[in-house]
Design an enzyme around this catalytic site. Structure first.
Site, PDB file in Angstrom:
ATOM      1  N   SER A   1     -22.129  16.467  -7.779  1.00 39.83           N
ATOM      2  CA  SER A   1     -22.987  16.515  -8.960  1.00 39.83           C
ATOM      3  C   SER A   1     -22.964  15.186  -9.701  1.00 39.83           C
ATOM      4  CB  SER A   1     -22.506  17.640  -9.897  1.00 39.83           C
ATOM      5  OG  SER A   1     -23.078  17.519 -11.178  1.00 39.83           O
TER       6      SER A   1
ATOM      7  N   CYS B   1      -9.788  26.762  -6.062  1.00 44.37           N
ATOM      8  CA  CYS B   1      -9.186  28.083  -6.092  1.00 44.37           C
ATOM      9  C   CYS B   1      -9.079  28.572  -7.523  1.00 44.37           C
ATOM     10  CB  CYS B   1      -7.797  28.035  -5.461  1.00 44.37           C
ATOM     11  SG  CYS B   1      -7.749  27.268  -3.831  1.00 44.37           S
TER      12      CYS B   1
ATOM     13  N   ARG C   1      -8.007  31.863  -3.026  1.00 47.51           N
ATOM     14  CA  ARG C   1      -8.329  30.610  -2.355  1.00 47.51           C
ATOM     15  C   ARG C   1      -9.785  30.506  -1.923  1.00 47.51           C
ATOM     16  NH1 ARG C   1      -6.581  28.150   3.523  1.00 47.51           N
ATOM     17  NH2 ARG C   1      -7.008  25.971   3.016  1.00 47.51           N
ATOM     18  N   LEU C   2     -10.371  29.347  -2.222  1.00 45.89           N
ATOM     19  CA  LEU C   2     -11.617  28.906  -1.611  1.00 45.89           C
ATOM     20  C   LEU C   2     -11.232  27.798  -0.649  1.00 45.89           C
ATOM     21  CD1 LEU C   2     -14.733  28.905  -1.440  1.00 45.89           C
ATOM     22  CD2 LEU C   2     -14.729  27.216  -3.280  1.00 45.89           C
ATOM     23  N   ALA C   3     -11.305  28.064   0.645  1.00 43.97           N
ATOM     24  CA  ALA C   3     -10.788  27.137   1.648  1.00 43.97           C
ATOM     25  C   ALA C   3     -11.768  25.979   1.848  1.00 43.97           C
ATOM     26  CB  ALA C   3     -10.554  27.865   2.965  1.00 43.97           C
TER      27      ALA C   3
ATOM     28  N   ASP D   1      -4.137  19.182   1.229  1.00 45.22           N
ATOM     29  CA  ASP D   1      -3.732  18.384   0.081  1.00 45.22           C
ATOM     30  C   ASP D   1      -2.741  19.148  -0.783  1.00 45.22           C
ATOM     31  OD1 ASP D   1      -5.744  20.168  -0.718  1.00 45.22           O
ATOM     32  OD2 ASP D   1      -6.540  18.829  -2.244  1.00 45.22           O
TER      33      ASP D   1
ATOM     34  N   VAL E   1     -33.228  22.480  -8.712  1.00 44.43           N
ATOM     35  CA  VAL E   1     -33.754  23.672  -9.369  1.00 44.43           C
ATOM     36  C   VAL E   1     -35.172  23.383  -9.870  1.00 44.43           C
ATOM     37  CG1 VAL E   1     -32.881  23.104 -11.679  1.00 44.43           C
ATOM     38  CG2 VAL E   1     -33.237  25.498 -11.035  1.00 44.43           C
TER      39      VAL E   1
ATOM     40  N   GLU F   1      -8.948  19.453  -5.948  1.00 47.80           N
ATOM     41  CA  GLU F   1      -8.934  18.550  -4.800  1.00 47.80           C
ATOM     42  C   GLU F   1      -8.249  17.244  -5.192  1.00 47.80           C
ATOM     43  OE1 GLU F   1      -9.861  19.502  -1.926  1.00 47.80           O
ATOM     44  OE2 GLU F   1     -11.160  21.228  -2.379  1.00 47.80           O
TER      45      GLU F   1
END
Length: 613
Positions: A377, A2, A50-52, A102, A291, A79
């Site tokens: 990543s 978020c 928020r990014l849920a 969380d 990429v 997270e």
């Protein structure tokens, strides 16, 4: 994942400042496209986008809890990978949960342990707690600095945000850069706490910052510490593998589509293969993305940095690990697009000078976001295990400066040379780097009986983990969150970092190669081609059309002699870069063009006050 922001003002009631809080919050909309929320109580105001990712319906923020002595409210970004264990412990202590998120675990953990919750978290996080019981703000950032966090003290409190743009949206925070900020911008030394913007600071990694009526207080809850390593080679390799298995398993948890970033190098290949084995046991395939550039594999030309193109190795891993793979292929026009340049600089808040590598990362993430919300990543494995060329470069090893500057200077030149000579004299960048280096190595403790060589390599490893990696982590976070993609970095788990940092260099490179421990720990899941591959940096386009587009844009800029960029950039040098016969002959030429164009766009977007006196 978020975006957070807030404003504490001990001398005013912030309920009348809703418009300003909204403006600060909306700057974070790219980080949190799924929901927004604000919370104001007296002299505390919090904003959240928020990014849920986990508990999609239940994790709304700001999240608050009422206590007999006041309200405790939280805005949280990141997270917590061990939230399940913490939830069970807190439940055993009498806490009752109303969501599966969380975020609520962190809030309840703060109610139970105060700011000591920081020591209990495993994850990537930046969060702020307004504790109405004590009239204080508590800001906490993860150990490695994976998630960004900035604050600006004011006359009667503080402003904070995930990115400087949230703070700059408040009238109390002028967009100003001093000479010291320019020094930081053009040296790549990443001074801890330095945010380039005047008056704004970072919450440093592994640090708790508390703000109350008495002022601002800092507590370091984690830092790299020198400890003896007593495990033999086989035990060390087995421990690394055990840690990686646990880390990847934790970081695959999500309630949304996830994938891996696959470059065909050792780091991303090992991570992808482990993830594929774990998910395969449950009948699920890993999605992987890479990429590539139009025609790059067929027309690839090896140089001192990159001996092989990535794509053949990427495809070997995808076949071996049975991933659902997709190449994201970019052309020179997209990489040089001025609109993409502006989006990258808006994401970073600064003209940081990575050129086409920044543009390609942004475009890669934008394409991935159409199909996945979480990506794993391989970032930071080179810093943890010793993978960069400068780890093996005698000049970089023995130089009394940051080793990556020796390496970059040799291959890319000095991109600060595009600046005006009088400005370079004023900034004295060499002196700034020298002072910064002395400060960086001063706290690094030497083990009793450690050889001169091992101590020198310890210092190099420490500098990469406390300075260099933070540049790359910030770059990856900003590029990904600009399109609402959460990127997780398993190799930054602090347990792995602590363990491998204290492994002697002789063990890190026991076969005379880079990242020996990682290679052997994951040999069973790697194709032989990747096992044998020499380290290759993040790819850069070799298409001459890209350089030609840069020259065209530079000539357009030169046609506007009143542009404020020429208060910083040397017009004659830029003219030489812009009119050099194609192909542009050196990486330094191209970086000079990219740096000047980035500066021009940044000045147009932010209109900062440059204060050199």
């Amino acid at each position: 994942m978020c975006g957070i922001t807030g404003w504490i003002s001990f001398d005013r009631d912030l309920r009348s400042e809703a418009a300003t809080l909204d403006a600060m919050t909306e700057t974070m909309s790219c980080r949190g496209p799924d929901d927004r929320g604000t919370w104001v109580q007296g002299h505390a105001a919090l904003g959240h986008r928020r990014l849920a990712i986990i508990d999609l319906p239940g994790g709304r923020q700001p999240m608050s809890a009422e206590t007999p002595h006041g309200t405790v409210a939280l805005v949280y970004s990141g997270e917590t990978y061990n939230f399940g264990e913490l939830r069970r412990e807190l439940s055993g202590r009498g806490h009752r949960f109303t969501t599966d998120s969380d975020t609520e675990v962190v809030l309840r953990g703060y109610l139970e342990w105060g700011d000591r919750i920081a020591e209990r978290l495993n994850g990537m996080y930046a969060f702020a707690v307004w504790d109405g019981r004590r009239d204080q703000l508590v800001m906490i950032r993860d150990r490695m600095g994976i998630k960004p966090f900035y604050y600006r003290p004011t006359a009667d409190g503080v402003l904070f945000g995930s990115e400087p743009k949230a703070i700059l949206a408040n009238p109390l925070a002028p967009a100003r850069i001093t000479a010291d900020g320019l020094r930081e911008l053009f040296t790549m030394v990443k001074t801890p706490g330095h945010a380039v913007w005047d008056g704004i600071a970072e919450v440093e990694p592994g640090t708790v910052v508390t703000v109350d009526r008495a002022g601002t207080h800092r507590r370091v809850y984690w830092q790299l510490e020198t400890r003896p390593h007593t495990d033999d080679r086989d035990t060390t390799i087995a421990t690394v593998r055990s840690l990686l298995d646990d880390i990847v398993r934790r970081q695959l948890i999500a309630d949304v589509p996830r994938c891996t970033l696959l470059s065909g190098g050792l780091d991303s290949s090992a991570m992808t293969a482990i993830a594929a084995r774990q998910l395969g046991a449950h009948g699920e395939k890993v999605r992987s993305f890479a990429v590539d550039f139009v025609g790059q594999t067929d027309r690839f030309v090896a140089d001192e940095l990159r001996g092989t193109p990535d794509t053949p190795f990427v495809h070997d891993v995808a076949r071996t690990a049975h991933t659902d793979h997709q190449d994201i292929v970019l052309d020179a026009q997209a990489l040089a697009d001025p609109d993409i340049r502006a989006k990258v600089i808006r994401a970073r808040d600064l003209p940081t000078g990575f050129g086409d590598m920044d543009a390609s990362l942004y475009l890669l993430f934008r394409a991935i976001r159409d199909q996945s919300t979480v990506a794993l990543s391989g970032e930071s494995a080179d810093e943890v295990f010793g993978g960069y060329l400068q780890f093996f470069d005698e000049e970089a090893r023995r130089g009394e400066t940051f080793p990556w500057l020796v390496h970059f200077g040799r291959h890319f030149g000095d991109d600060a040379e595009v600046l005006r000579p009088d400005l370079l004299t004023t900034l004295d960048l060499d002196g700034y780097v020298a002072d910064s280096y002395r400060s960086a190595i001063a706290p690094i403790r030497r083990l009793d009986g450690e050889s001169d060589f091992e101590y020198r390599m310890r210092r190099i490893c420490n500098l990469h983990l406390t300075r260099f990696v933070r540049v790359l982590l910030d770059r990856k976070d900003r590029a990904s969150m600009a399109v609402g993609l959460e990127v997780r970095v398993p190799f930054c788990d602090h347990r792995l970092v602590e363990y491998v940092y204290n492994t002697p260099w002789a063990l890190k490179s026991f076969d005379g190669r880079e990242k020996s421990l990682l290679r052997e720990a994951t040999a069973d899941v790697l194709p032989r081609s990747v096992y044998d591959r020499v380290k290759s940096p993040y790819p850069s386009t070799q298409d001459p059309k890209y350089a030609a587009a840069l020259q065209d844009q530079a000539r357009e800029l030169l046609a506007n002699p009143s542009h404020p960029v020429f208060d910083l950039v040397d017009r004659d040098r830029l003219h030489r870069f812009a009119h050099r016969e194609l192909p542009v002959h050196t990486q330094a030429d191209r970086r000079g063009l990219e740096r000047a164009l980035d500066l021009a766009v940044w000045l147009d977007l932010y209109r900062p006050e440059i204060q050199l006196a």
